[in-house]
Design a protein around this motif. Structure first.
Motif, short mmCIF file in Angstrom:
data_model
loop_
_atom_site.label_atom_id
_atom_site.label_comp_id
_atom_site.label_asym_id
_atom_site.label_seq_id
_atom_site.Cartn_x
_atom_site.Cartn_y
_atom_site.Cartn_z
N ASP A 54 0.86 -1.19 0.00
CA ASP A 54 0.00 0.00 0.00
C ASP A 54 0.90 1.24 0.00
N ASN A 55 0.65 2.14 -0.96
CA ASN A 55 1.48 3.36 -1.01
C ASN A 55 0.74 4.56 -0.42
N GLY A 56 -0.46 4.32 0.10
CA GLY A 56 -1.21 5.39 0.77
C GLY A 56 -2.07 6.23 -0.15
N TRP A 57 -1.92 6.10 -1.49
CA TRP A 57 -2.62 7.04 -2.38
C TRP A 57 -4.14 6.86 -2.39
N GLU A 58 -4.63 5.60 -2.31
CA GLU A 58 -6.08 5.43 -2.34
C GLU A 58 -6.73 6.11 -1.13
N GLY B 14 4.45 24.83 -4.49
CA GLY B 14 5.57 24.52 -5.39
C GLY B 14 5.13 24.40 -6.84
N ARG B 15 4.00 23.73 -7.07
CA ARG B 15 3.52 23.61 -8.44
C ARG B 15 3.16 24.99 -8.99
N GLN B 16 2.35 25.72 -8.17
CA GLN B 16 1.82 27.00 -8.65
C GLN B 16 2.92 28.04 -8.90
N ASP C 48 0.59 11.42 -19.83
CA ASP C 48 0.93 11.93 -18.50
C ASP C 48 0.93 10.75 -17.53
N VAL C 49 2.11 10.35 -17.09
CA VAL C 49 2.27 9.14 -16.28
C VAL C 49 2.15 9.49 -14.80
N GLY C 50 1.13 8.92 -14.14
CA GLY C 50 0.85 9.32 -12.75
C GLY C 50 0.11 10.64 -12.77
N CYS C 51 -0.98 10.68 -13.55
CA CYS C 51 -1.69 11.95 -13.81
C CYS C 51 -2.50 12.42 -12.61
N GLY C 52 -2.66 11.56 -11.57
CA GLY C 52 -3.48 11.95 -10.42
C GLY C 52 -4.89 12.27 -10.87
N GLU C 53 -5.42 13.40 -10.36
CA GLU C 53 -6.80 13.79 -10.73
C GLU C 53 -6.82 14.61 -12.02
N ILE D 37 -2.52 8.34 -17.22
CA ILE D 37 -2.65 7.03 -16.55
C ILE D 37 -2.24 7.18 -15.08
N ASP D 38 -2.89 6.41 -14.24
CA ASP D 38 -2.58 6.44 -12.80
C ASP D 38 -3.12 5.16 -12.19
N PRO D 39 -2.41 4.57 -11.20
CA PRO D 39 -2.90 3.32 -10.60
C PRO D 39 -3.93 3.52 -9.49
N THR D 40 -4.25 4.77 -9.13
CA THR D 40 -5.14 5.01 -7.99
C THR D 40 -6.57 5.24 -8.50
N PRO D 41 -7.48 4.24 -8.31
CA PRO D 41 -8.83 4.35 -8.89
C PRO D 41 -9.56 5.64 -8.53
N LEU E 164 -6.63 3.54 -15.83
CA LEU E 164 -5.87 2.94 -14.74
C LEU E 164 -4.62 2.30 -15.31
N GLY E 165 -3.48 2.51 -14.69
CA GLY E 165 -2.26 1.88 -15.18
C GLY E 165 -1.07 2.27 -14.34
N ARG E 166 -0.03 1.47 -14.43
CA ARG E 166 1.19 1.73 -13.68
C ARG E 166 2.30 2.07 -14.65
N TYR F 94 5.08 14.37 -13.78
CA TYR F 94 5.04 15.61 -12.98
C TYR F 94 5.00 15.19 -11.50
N ILE F 95 6.15 15.19 -10.88
CA ILE F 95 6.35 14.69 -9.49
C ILE F 95 5.66 13.34 -9.29
N THR F 96 6.11 12.37 -10.08
CA THR F 96 5.61 11.01 -9.87
C THR F 96 6.75 10.01 -9.71
N ASP G 244 7.14 8.70 -6.44
CA ASP G 244 6.07 7.80 -5.95
C ASP G 244 6.20 6.39 -6.51
N ILE G 245 7.05 6.20 -7.51
CA ILE G 245 7.05 4.94 -8.27
C ILE G 245 8.11 3.98 -7.72
N PRO G 246 7.68 2.80 -7.25
CA PRO G 246 8.65 1.90 -6.62
C PRO G 246 9.77 1.48 -7.58
N ASP G 247 9.42 0.96 -8.77
CA ASP G 247 10.48 0.52 -9.69
C ASP G 247 10.68 1.60 -10.75
#
Ligand SMILES: C[S@@+](CC[C@H](N)C(=O)[O-])C[C@H]1O[C@@H](n2cnc3c(N)ncnc32)[C@H](O)[C@@H]1O
Length: 240
Positions: free
Chosen positions: A2-6, A26-28, A49-54, A71-75, A92-94, A111-113, A116-119
């Motif tokens: 669990d990476n906490g994102w859900e 920081g983004r703004q 956009d890999v790890g696009c979040g919302e 794409i993002d793995p967090t439903p 959905l995707g990793r 963009y700051i992902t 967050d990415i283990p591998d």
């Protein structure tokens, strides 16, 4: 793992404001101006956009005339992205295993992902694979100098003055649980060399490098942000 994102998804969505365009400080005030400048000017027709979040940066890409898939793995985040942009393409995707054929995109964004990415090595190989020859991988990340500290942050004195920002255990790679604004997620610390070597091993060529300064925001916050190397932005090109 669990990476906490859900569990953190709603707090993250709320932190970006009602329309999802506010972004953190920081983004703004630091990253968006650099990132938007890199993707503007008609250089790219399509993007992943890999790890696009919302979906915040996908919406900005679309606004800049670049047709983006996120794409993002967090439903919960993908669901929010679809709600905020009903005509967008969010899946959905990793990062470590992208569903797209080789050479599909002019531009791949992270963009700051990477933090967050283990591998991250597999992720960078995949991002390079789906880039067309001549295409660019644009990444923004927290620097290793910051992630080697961010479980502790600034050292302050009794008056609350910011004295210095310590760096420790810099050359190792390790995960940390971080908490802010109701968000609690795993971030991976890695030294800069780990990322640079992964990009080089993927056969990419560095074409842009920046440790961007704040370009707006309250003066006191800007001054403090200039004392620490928070962010790095790089563009890596797949040889044509
Ligand atoms: C800090 S958020 C950034 C979201 C977005 N890029 C933005 O700037 O608004 C990090 C994102 O990385 C995603 N993530 C975590 N593990 C991932 C993986 N293995 N592959 C792709 N994205 C991942 C999380 O779900 C989260 O949406």
């Amino acid at each position: 793992m669990d990476n906490g994102w859900e569990n953190s998804a709603q707090a993250w969505i709320d932190s970006l404001g009602e329309r999802g365009d506010r972004g953190d400080w920081g983004r703004q005030h630091v990253l968006d101006p650099v990132m938007i400048a890199r993707v503007s000017g008609g250089r790219f027709a399509n993007a992943l956009d890999v790890g696009c979040g919302e979906g915040r940066f996908c919406r900005m890409l679309n606004g800049a005339g670049v047709k983006a898939i996120g794409i993002d793995p967090t439903p919960a985040l993908i669901e929010a992205a679809r709600k905020r942009d009903p005509f967008g393409d969010y899946r959905l995707g990793r990062a470590e295993e992208l569903e797209f054929p080789d050479a599909s995109f002019d531009l791949v964004v992270s963009y700051i992902t990477l933090i967050d990415i283990p591998d991250f090595r597999a992720a960078i190989r995949e991002m390079a694979r789906v880039l067309r020859p001549g295409g660019s991988l644009l990444m923004a990340n927290l620097t290793g100098f910051t992630s080697a500290c961010c479980d502790r942050g600034w050292v302050t004195n009794e008056e609350g003055e910011h004295l210095h920002f310590p760096v420790d255990n810099y050359l190792s790679e390790y995960p940390l649980w971080l908490e802010w604004s109701g968000i609690r997620v795993v971030n991976w610390h890695r030294p800069l060399s780990a990322y640079m070597n992964a990009f080089l091993e993927a056969g990419l060529i560095l074409t842009f490098f920046s440790e961007p300064e704040p370009s707006s925001g309250e003066e006191e916050h800007q001054e403090r942000a200039r004392r620490v190397p928070w962010f790095v932005v790089m563009e890596w090109q797949r040889p044509g």
